[in-house]
Scaffold this active site. Structure first.
Site, PDB file in Angstrom:
ATOM      1  N   ARG A   1       0.485  -1.108  -0.418  1.00 24.25           N
ATOM      2  CA  ARG A   1      -0.152  -0.262  -0.056  1.00 24.25           C
ATOM      3  C   ARG A   1       0.699   1.650  -0.083  1.00 24.25           C
ATOM      4  O   ARG A   1       0.219   2.231  -0.638  1.00 24.25           O
ATOM      5  CB  ARG A   1      -1.168  -0.162   1.277  1.00 24.25           C
ATOM      6  CG  ARG A   1      -2.039  -1.200   0.704  1.00 24.25           C
ATOM      7  CD  ARG A   1      -2.934  -1.186   2.357  1.00 24.25           C
ATOM      8  NE  ARG A   1      -4.256  -2.164   2.335  1.00 24.25           N
ATOM      9  CZ  ARG A   1      -4.768  -1.991   3.385  1.00 24.25           C
ATOM     10  NH1 ARG A   1      -4.243  -2.349   4.423  1.00 24.25           N
ATOM     11  NH2 ARG A   1      -5.331  -3.598   3.559  1.00 24.25           N
TER      12      ARG A   1
ATOM     13  N   CYS B   1      -9.438  -1.308   4.904  1.00 25.36           N
ATOM     14  CA  CYS B   1     -11.011  -1.376   4.933  1.00 25.36           C
ATOM     15  C   CYS B   1     -11.582   0.196   6.131  1.00 25.36           C
ATOM     16  O   CYS B   1     -12.880   1.002   5.427  1.00 25.36           O
ATOM     17  CB  CYS B   1     -11.652  -2.327   5.340  1.00 25.36           C
ATOM     18  SG  CYS B   1     -11.104  -3.483   7.331  1.00 25.36           S
TER      19      CYS B   1
ATOM     20  N   GLY C   1     -13.495  -7.783  10.262  1.00 25.56           N
ATOM     21  CA  GLY C   1     -11.795  -7.216   9.845  1.00 25.56           C
ATOM     22  C   GLY C   1     -10.866  -7.994  10.375  1.00 25.56           C
ATOM     23  O   GLY C   1      -9.526  -7.836   9.783  1.00 25.56           O
TER      24      GLY C   1
ATOM     25  N   HIS D   1     -18.351  -1.344  10.178  1.00 26.02           N
ATOM     26  CA  HIS D   1     -17.420  -0.404  10.633  1.00 26.02           C
ATOM     27  C   HIS D   1     -18.300   0.440  11.520  1.00 26.02           C
ATOM     28  O   HIS D   1     -18.790   1.134  10.222  1.00 26.02           O
ATOM     29  CB  HIS D   1     -16.420  -0.566  10.419  1.00 26.02           C
ATOM     30  CG  HIS D   1     -14.770  -1.194   9.604  1.00 26.02           C
ATOM     31  ND1 HIS D   1     -14.797  -2.916  11.055  1.00 26.02           N
ATOM     32  CD2 HIS D   1     -14.228  -1.921   9.517  1.00 26.02           C
ATOM     33  CE1 HIS D   1     -14.465  -3.373  10.433  1.00 26.02           C
ATOM     34  NE2 HIS D   1     -13.455  -2.849  10.010  1.00 26.02           N
TER      35      HIS D   1
END
Length: 350
Positions: A114, A143, A174, A259
Site C-alpha cells: 500500500r 477497510c 476485519g 465498521h
C-alpha cells in the site's frame, strides 16, 4: 511493451486468490452482483484447500455452478488478466512477480504494497486516475480508510480539509472469518455463564463478546497502533494530501461485519452543515441516512451486506472555527474489501 502495458481484454480471465476466505467468497458474490464481464473465473487457495468446491452464481461468460479450488502456485496465473488477492501480505509478496510475469494485474487486499511508491492505492470514488501509473500491482486500502475517504472526498471539494480526527468502531470481520466465529462462540459462552479465562480467546487479545478492545494490529513506538498508522498514511496518499493532519483511534467492537466511524473534519474555510449534507447526498457511493427526528442514522448491526458508505449525524463541530462532525458506516467485507477491489478491476476494462 512491458507485461502490464498490454491492453486489457474486454472479457478478462479473473483469478480469486484466497477464494476460500471471507473476503475471497465475497469477491465471488460481488463479481456476480456487478456481472463483471469475465471470460473465466479461477478460484485459488492453499494446497490444503485444493479440490474444494465453491458455489458461484456466475458472471460474464461464466455460468452459475461450482468452482473447483486450485492450488495457488506461480503457474496458476498463466493466462490470467486480473488477480484479486486476499490471501495475506506474505502470500501477496511471494506471488507478486509470478502475477506480473504472467501479464496480469494484481489487485491486492493486503497491506503488503500500500505504501510502496510504485503502487497506486485506489478508491474508485476518490482517485480513479491513479490506476494509470500502476506497474502490475494496485493496492486496495485498509477497510477503515476506504469508507472514510469516500465521505471525505466530496467534503474536500467544498473547502480543502486541514485536519481529520476519527475514532473507529471496527467489526470482528476485519480480523477474518475465524474472528467472526469467535464472536459467536464467546457470546454463547458468556450467555451460558462463562467469564474471564473460561472464554475461548484466540482471534483477539481479549474477550470480544460484550467488550471493546482499543487495540487493532501491533503497537508502534509512539503508542499508536499500526491500524491507526495505516488510516493516517493511506488517507494522505489516496487524497494526494501529504500535509493533511489525521488523528485516529481504532477500536474493535462486538459487531459482525460493519465498521462505524465517528469523524470530525476541520476545513480551511467556512462549510455549512447544509452544504456538507448536499455534497454527501450527491457523492458516488454514499447514502445519507440523517433524519434524527425519526431516529434515522446508520447502524452497523443493520447494514450488513450493503454496498454504499452510509453517513448520518451530520452536524457542526463547534470546537474548531470551520468544523463538521458525522458518523460513517460501511460493510467491511464489501466496500471495505471485495467491492472496492472489483470496482478497481472495472476501471481496468477497456
Amino acid at each position: 511493451m512491458t507485461m502490464w502495458d498490454k491492453v486489457m481484454p474486454a472479457r478478462p480471465v479473473v483469478a480469486v486468490a484466497g477464494a476460500t476466505g471471507a473476503v475471497g467468497r465475497e469477491f465471488l458474490k460481488v463479481l456476480h452482483e456487478l456481472d463483471f464481464p469475465a471470460s473465466e473465473v479461477r478460484a485459488l487457495a492453499s494446497a490444503r484447500s485444493a479440490g474444494k468446491e465453491l458455489p458461484f452464481d456466475g458472471c460474464g461468460d461464466v455460468p452459475a455452478g461450482m468452482l473447483t479450488v486450485a492450488e495457488m502456485t506461480p503457474h496458476a496465473f498463466e493466462g490470467v488478466d486480473i488477480a484479486l488477492f486476499s490471501a495475506g501480505a506474505g502470500v501477496s509478496r511471494e506471488m507478486r512477480q509470478a502475477v506480473v510475469d504472467a501479464g496480469a494485474v494484481m489487485i491486492d487486499n493486503s497491506s503488503a504494497f500500500r505504501m510502496d511508491e510504485d503502487v497506486p492505492l485506489v478508491v474508485p470514488e476518490v482517485n480513479p486516475e491513479d490506476i494509470s501509473w500502476h506497474s502490475g500491482v494496485i493496492a486496495n486500502p485498509n477497510c477503515s480508510t476506504i469508507q472514510m475517504v469516500v465521505a471525505l472526498k466530496p467534503l474536500d471539494g467544498l473547502s480543502p480539509i486541514k485536519r481529520v480526527v476519527v475514532s473507529t468502531y471496527q467489526a470482528a470481520s476485519g480480523a477474518g472469518a475465524a474472528a467472526m466465529d469467535e464472536l459467536y462462540d464467546q457470546t454463547r459462552e458468556f450467555l451460558d455463564g462463562a467469564r474471564g479465562d473460561e472464554l475461548s480467546v484466540n482471534a483477539f487479545q481479549h474477550q470480544i463478546a460484550f467488550n471493546c478492545i482499543p487495540h487493532i494490529d501491533v503497537f508502534l513506538d509512539d503508542g499508536s497502533t499500526k491500524e491507526e498508522w495505516k488510516m493516517i498514511e493511506e488517507t494522505k496518499k489516496i487524497m494526494h494530501a501529504p500535509d493533511l493532519a489525521v488523528a485516529a483511534t481504532c477500536v474493535r467492537v462486538p459487531v459482525l461485519r460493519c465498521h462505524g466511524e465517528a469523524i470530525n473534519v476541520e476545513f480551511s474555510g467556512a462549510v455549512s452543515v447544509e452544504a456538507a449534507r448536499a455534497a454527501l447526498e450527491e457523492a458516488p457511493g454514499v447514502v445519507v441516512m440523517d433524519d434524527v427526528s425519526n431516529n434515522e442514522y446508520p447502524m452497523p448491526g443493520l447494514l450488513a451486506n450493503t454496498t454504499p458508505v452510509h453517513v448520518g449525524r451530520i452536524r457542526k463541530d463547534a470546537s474548531v472555527e470551520h468544523g463538521i462532525a458525522f458518523w460513517d458506516v460501511a460493510d467491511q467485507i464489501r466496500k471495505g474489501a471485495a467491492l472496492n477491489a472489483v470496482q478497481i478491476a472495472e476501471l481496468l476494462l477497456p
